[in-house]
Design a protein around this motif. Structure first.
Motif, mmCIF file in Angstrom:
data_model
loop_
_atom_site.group_PDB
_atom_site.id
_atom_site.type_symbol
_atom_site.label_atom_id
_atom_site.label_comp_id
_atom_site.label_asym_id
_atom_site.label_seq_id
_atom_site.Cartn_x
_atom_site.Cartn_y
_atom_site.Cartn_z
ATOM 1 N N HIS A 1 26.938 44.906 28.074
ATOM 2 C CA HIS A 1 28.148 45.205 28.832
ATOM 3 C C HIS A 1 27.796 45.345 30.302
ATOM 4 N N GLN A 2 28.508 44.615 31.138
ATOM 5 C CA GLN A 2 28.277 44.667 32.570
ATOM 6 C C GLN A 2 29.323 45.576 33.177
ATOM 7 N N LYS A 3 28.884 46.701 33.701
ATOM 8 C CA LYS A 3 29.819 47.676 34.231
ATOM 9 C C LYS A 3 30.262 47.326 35.642
ATOM 10 N N ASP A 4 29.434 46.622 36.389
ATOM 11 C CA ASP A 4 29.759 46.314 37.778
ATOM 12 C C ASP A 4 30.651 45.093 37.936
ATOM 13 N N LEU A 5 30.734 44.255 36.930
ATOM 14 C CA LEU A 5 31.520 43.030 37.022
ATOM 15 C C LEU A 5 32.364 42.897 35.761
ATOM 16 N N MET A 6 33.694 42.916 35.935
ATOM 17 C CA MET A 6 34.553 42.764 34.764
ATOM 18 C C MET A 6 35.904 42.182 35.160
ATOM 19 N N ILE A 7 36.567 41.608 34.170
ATOM 20 C CA ILE A 7 37.886 41.027 34.366
ATOM 21 C C ILE A 7 38.913 42.116 34.092
ATOM 22 N N ILE A 8 39.737 42.399 35.099
ATOM 23 C CA ILE A 8 40.757 43.428 34.960
ATOM 24 C C ILE A 8 42.000 42.857 34.285
ATOM 25 N N LEU B 1 44.689 32.566 36.098
ATOM 26 C CA LEU B 1 44.439 33.435 37.245
ATOM 27 C C LEU B 1 43.760 34.694 36.722
ATOM 28 N N LEU B 2 42.727 35.143 37.426
ATOM 29 C CA LEU B 2 41.971 36.303 37.005
ATOM 30 C C LEU B 2 41.899 37.312 38.137
#
Length: 127
Positions: free
Chosen positions: A58-65, A76-77
């Protein structure tokens, strides 16, 4: 049953080398089993390709909201990198930065976004 045996007899008349191998039913059973196993492998490969498995770490610093599908392969992201959020357009061939969001969006909780997933998590935590 006799029809199956006569069909297998026709098959082995076309391939006389196979007729010498042994009983025609055992060869048909072997071929049927082989075709069945190959079909299962292909179906499982297709299912794994269609499923979107989460990343192992799990990447805590980079995620799709949030994400909004626009077409079949376009979306669109809203991506959060650290404390900043970006609006990104993604297609099957490219990813384009549209803009940096001045006011970040708040991420929805998983239970509100996916009610079934929230209920399943509560059920699993009880046990």
């Amino acid at each position: 049953m006799t029809r199956l045996i006569s069909l297998s007899g026709l098959f082995f008349c076309a391939f006389p080398v196979w007729a010498e191998v042994g009983d025609s039913m055992s060869i048909l059973t072997t071929l049927g089993s082989l075709i069945f196993v190959v079909a299962i492998i292909l179906v499982l490969a297709l299912l794994l390709k269609k499923m979107r498995l989460p990343a192992l770490g799990h990447q805590k610093d980079l995620m799709i909201i949030r994400q909004l599908p626009i077409g079949t392969k376009e979306k669109l992201l809203v991506v959060q990198a650290g404390e900043e959020q970006f609006l990104v357009g993604a297609t099957s061939h490219s990813i384009q930065l549209i803009s940096k969001l001045e006011q970040p969006l708040t991420s929805k909780s998983q239970a509100a976004e996916h009610p079934f997933a929230g209920q399943l998590n509560r059920f699993l935590k009880k046990e």
